[in-house]
Structure formats: structure tokens, C-alpha cells
Design an enzyme around this catalytic site. Structure first.
Site, PDB file in Angstrom:
ATOM      1  N   HIS A  40      29.313  41.772  34.916  1.00 37.29           N
ATOM      2  CA  HIS A  40      28.996  42.995  35.912  1.00 37.29           C
ATOM      3  C   HIS A  40      29.785  42.368  37.425  1.00 37.29           C
ATOM      4  O   HIS A  40      28.792  42.229  38.421  1.00 37.29           O
ATOM      5  CB  HIS A  40      27.586  43.184  35.940  1.00 37.29           C
ATOM      6  CG  HIS A  40      26.818  44.326  36.523  1.00 37.29           C
ATOM      7  ND1 HIS A  40      26.661  44.730  38.135  1.00 37.29           N
ATOM      8  CD2 HIS A  40      26.779  45.577  35.800  1.00 37.29           C
ATOM      9  CE1 HIS A  40      26.370  45.936  38.280  1.00 37.29           C
ATOM     10  NE2 HIS A  40      26.299  46.461  37.082  1.00 37.29           N
ATOM     11  N   TYR A  41      30.778  43.003  37.823  1.00 40.51           N
ATOM     12  CA  TYR A  41      31.796  43.250  37.107  1.00 40.51           C
ATOM     13  C   TYR A  41      32.856  42.293  36.958  1.00 40.51           C
ATOM     14  O   TYR A  41      33.066  41.584  38.139  1.00 40.51           O
ATOM     15  CB  TYR A  41      32.307  44.606  37.714  1.00 40.51           C
ATOM     16  CG  TYR A  41      31.408  45.720  37.818  1.00 40.51           C
ATOM     17  CD1 TYR A  41      31.350  46.393  36.459  1.00 40.51           C
ATOM     18  CD2 TYR A  41      30.755  46.208  39.013  1.00 40.51           C
ATOM     19  CE1 TYR A  41      30.248  47.319  36.468  1.00 40.51           C
ATOM     20  CE2 TYR A  41      29.883  47.128  39.035  1.00 40.51           C
ATOM     21  CZ  TYR A  41      29.543  47.977  37.787  1.00 40.51           C
ATOM     22  OH  TYR A  41      28.923  49.103  37.837  1.00 40.51           O
TER      23      TYR A  41
END
Length: 148
Positions: A51-52
Site C-alpha cells: 500500500h502502495y
């Protein structure tokens, strides 16, 4: 009587959460209907891997969880959850205003607005320094798990 900051070992007396799902490092202050906790999101947190990738950001749901856990410490200290467990029942109007990245230290300030039976209504503001990164309202219900 507690002195502040209240570090993890001591605040865990009031909080059922434990690592890796503990999102309060310390309680920095508590007043009659308000409490403030701190959390630093470390770069090695596993959720940053996905993420991410290449642009790690703390998921908004974990900001909600950090505020709710701060509220859980409050309910424990105030005796609302004595012999009971608090559950997040509702999240309202949560706004995410700025990204939170690895290494950011946040302050979660939570204010108890009202109590209606086993329901506790809170508002929260999450800050990184002077910048508000999230704010909103949520409801916690405390239940006696021994009766279920």
C-alpha cells in the site's frame, strides 16, 4: 493517578489490542472528556509493502483504527468498559486530508461527545504536527462478552 506520557506497557492495561495490531504508542494527555495518543508508523510495517509499492501510504482504515484504539484506552480508564469489550459500531464522515507516510508521527485526539446506554459517541482529529491528516466521528458499543 496516571502520569503522562503513558507508555505502551501501561496503556495496554486498558486496551485489548496487541502487536501487530496495536496502533497507539503512548497516551500524551487526558482530560475529563478528551484523550490524545501518539503513533509513529515505522517503515518496516508490513502493510507498506502493498500500500502502495514505491509510494507507501498508511491506509485510511488504520488511521480510523488508531483513533478508535485511543478511544478504547479512554473507555478503559474511565470505567466504561469494565468487564466489557468495546467494539467499533459506526464510522461517520471520516475525512482524509493528507497522506501519512513511513516515519510520520501522529497525534490522535479523541473527544467523548455523549454516552447513550452502552453506546459512546466520539469525534476525532488526527494530526501530523500542525497538519490535520484525518478527522471524523465514530461510535463504540461496549458489550459484556460473558453473556453472549
Amino acid at each position: 493517578m496516571n502520569t503522562y506520557p503513558l507508555e505502551r506497557e501501561e496503556l495496554c492495561r486498558y486496551l485489548p489490542h496487541r502487536p501487530p495490531f496495536l496502533f497507539v504508542d503512548r497516551i500524551v494527555r487526558k482530560e475529563e472528556s478528551r484523550i490524545a495518543g501518539e503513533i509513529t508508523f515505522r517503515a518496516e510495517e508490513s502493510f507498506f509493502e502493498g500500500h502502495y509499492p514505491g509510494h507507501p501510504v498508511v491506509p485510511g482504515v488504520l488511521l480510523i483504527e488508531a483513533a478508535a484504539q485511543t478511544a478504547a484506552v479512554f473507555t478503559g480508564m474511565e470505567g466504561y468498559s469494565a468487564g466489557k469489550t468495546g467494539y467499533l459500531a459506526k464510522v461517520e464522515d471520516m475525512q482524509f486530508k493528507a497522506p501519512v507516510k513511513p516515519g510520520d508521527r501522529l497525534e490522535c485526539e479523541v473527544y467523548l461527545e455523549r454516552v447513550l446506554g452502552d453506546f459512546l459517541f466520539f469525534s476525532s482529529t488526527v494530526r501530523k504536527g500542525d497538519v490535520v491528516v484525518a478527522k471524523g466521528k465514530f461510535t463504540v458499543v461496549v458489550k459484556d462478552d460473558r453473556r453472549e
